[in-house]
Design a protein around this motif. Sequence first.
Motif, PDB file in Angstrom:
ATOM      1  N   VAL A   4      16.145  15.526  21.708  1.00 18.36           N
ATOM      2  CA  VAL A   4      16.068  16.885  22.257  1.00 18.36           C
ATOM      3  C   VAL A   4      14.958  17.669  21.569  1.00 18.36           C
ATOM      4  O   VAL A   4      14.147  18.355  22.224  1.00 18.36           O
ATOM      5  N   LEU A   5      14.884  17.590  20.249  1.00 21.98           N
ATOM      6  CA  LEU A   5      13.857  18.323  19.512  1.00 21.98           C
ATOM      7  C   LEU A   5      12.463  17.799  19.843  1.00 21.98           C
ATOM      8  O   LEU A   5      11.504  18.578  19.972  1.00 21.98           O
ATOM      9  N   LYS A  50      28.014  21.929  22.803  1.00 21.94           N
ATOM     10  CA  LYS A  50      27.914  22.422  24.177  1.00 21.94           C
ATOM     11  C   LYS A  50      27.435  23.875  24.199  1.00 21.94           C
ATOM     12  O   LYS A  50      26.589  24.244  25.025  1.00 21.94           O
ATOM     13  N   ARG A  51      27.971  24.697  23.300  1.00 18.98           N
ATOM     14  CA  ARG A  51      27.565  26.100  23.253  1.00 18.98           C
ATOM     15  C   ARG A  51      26.103  26.239  22.833  1.00 18.98           C
ATOM     16  O   ARG A  51      25.354  27.044  23.382  1.00 18.98           O
ATOM     17  N   LYS A 104      12.074  31.733  26.777  1.00 17.07           N
ATOM     18  CA  LYS A 104      12.945  32.559  25.929  1.00 17.07           C
ATOM     19  C   LYS A 104      14.139  31.753  25.426  1.00 17.07           C
ATOM     20  O   LYS A 104      14.529  31.846  24.252  1.00 17.07           O
ATOM     21  N   ALA A 105      14.738  30.942  26.327  1.00 13.24           N
ATOM     22  CA  ALA A 105      15.884  30.126  25.922  1.00 13.24           C
ATOM     23  C   ALA A 105      15.487  29.133  24.836  1.00 13.24           C
ATOM     24  O   ALA A 105      16.263  28.871  23.906  1.00 13.24           O
ATOM     25  N   LEU A 106      14.277  28.587  24.940  1.00 15.69           N
ATOM     26  CA  LEU A 106      13.813  27.647  23.922  1.00 15.69           C
ATOM     27  C   LEU A 106      13.529  28.368  22.611  1.00 15.69           C
ATOM     28  O   LEU A 106      13.807  27.835  21.532  1.00 15.69           O
ATOM     29  N   ASP A 110      18.547  27.339  18.446  1.00 20.42           N
ATOM     30  CA  ASP A 110      18.619  27.268  16.982  1.00 20.42           C
ATOM     31  C   ASP A 110      18.432  25.825  16.515  1.00 20.42           C
ATOM     32  O   ASP A 110      19.378  25.042  16.475  1.00 20.42           O
ATOM     33  N   ARG A 111      17.214  25.476  16.179  1.00 20.73           N
ATOM     34  CA  ARG A 111      16.917  24.108  15.750  1.00 20.73           C
ATOM     35  C   ARG A 111      17.610  23.759  14.437  1.00 20.73           C
ATOM     36  O   ARG A 111      18.058  22.620  14.250  1.00 20.73           O
ATOM     37  N   LYS A 112      17.691  24.714  13.548  1.00 23.35           N
ATOM     38  CA  LYS A 112      18.349  24.469  12.267  1.00 23.35           C
ATOM     39  C   LYS A 112      19.823  24.130  12.475  1.00 23.35           C
ATOM     40  O   LYS A 112      20.352  23.181  11.876  1.00 23.35           O
ATOM     41  N   GLU A 113      20.488  24.892  13.321  1.00 29.38           N
ATOM     42  CA  GLU A 113      21.897  24.619  13.622  1.00 29.38           C
ATOM     43  C   GLU A 113      22.050  23.281  14.339  1.00 29.38           C
ATOM     44  O   GLU A 113      23.015  22.539  14.105  1.00 29.38           O
ATOM     45  N   TRP A 114      21.096  22.955  15.206  1.00 28.28           N
ATOM     46  CA  TRP A 114      21.129  21.687  15.933  1.00 28.28           C
ATOM     47  C   TRP A 114      21.041  20.503  14.968  1.00 28.28           C
ATOM     48  O   TRP A 114      21.771  19.526  15.106  1.00 28.28           O
ATOM     49  N   ARG A 115      20.129  20.593  13.987  1.00 28.76           N
ATOM     50  CA  ARG A 115      20.000  19.517  12.991  1.00 28.76           C
ATOM     51  C   ARG A 115      21.267  19.409  12.140  1.00 28.76           C
ATOM     52  O   ARG A 115      21.703  18.303  11.794  1.00 28.76           O
TER      53      ARG A 115
END
Length: 276
Positions: A4-5, A50-51, A104-106, A110-115
């Motif tokens: 995804v990233l 999911k959120r 805007k959505a991108l 939150d990439r940090k939270e995703w990792r």
Amino acid sequence: MDRVLERADRARDGWDVDAVHDLRVALRRCRTIADALNEVNPGPGWRKLKRASRDLFRALGELRDTQVLRAKVKKLGPAGDPVRKRMLALFARNEKAFREAAEKALDDFDRKEWRKLTRKLIVKSRFFPQNSVVYQRLALTRLNEAAEMYQEARRRKSAIAWHRLRIGLKSFRYLVENFLPQRYEVWADDLKRMQDLLGEVHDLDVLRQRIRRNCGKTNAAAVKQWIERIDRERKGHLQEFLTKTSGAESPWLTWRAGFQWGHVLVATPAAERRTA
């Protein structure tokens, strides 16, 4: 989740059709996996995934749909056609707005939270091994649900019913692809083709609705020609789908048999398969 990233970086560089599609597919795979794993090994992390991906996934969906419909209008209508001209102008405006929303959505993603979620969920994702009987039972449930949607779509013959079947079949496909790779290797061609055919039907249904809504009062004769053209193409895709899924060699029967104990995995005969 790592993909995804990677896909997000590519999508931002131009937002072309393929990049948007690849990012949305990567997100959908994560969301589908989260749904399945939440059933067999529940935990709050799956809901957080999911959120975290919801807004970006939805924004990409709007952009992707517009890009697909624009390409289909170009394919179906000759240059100078009044309906083609009007719809392309409409889709150009929509695409600009949806692209801004996706950007805007991108930015908000939150990439940090995703990792962080990736590190936490990787252990839970391996609680059951691939090809486990747990996933086989879950896939069989998805298959039975899709088969019921198929029968309902054949009875009702409505755009909504075929769209629901498309979603149900996609859910089954992704579950098999990610958790039952031995089966997916054998069944992939049929799954992809059936999903593609239903995708074409859905896109044409949406395009027909948009044309009626936006061009119905401008040029009745031209609109009628477009509706007839769309209906012919839709009928061809739907007929191929129904032909492929009927009879003794139907993939529905092949897939269901593939979950019987001791059954040797097979695909539908090559002569019965059609490639895109």
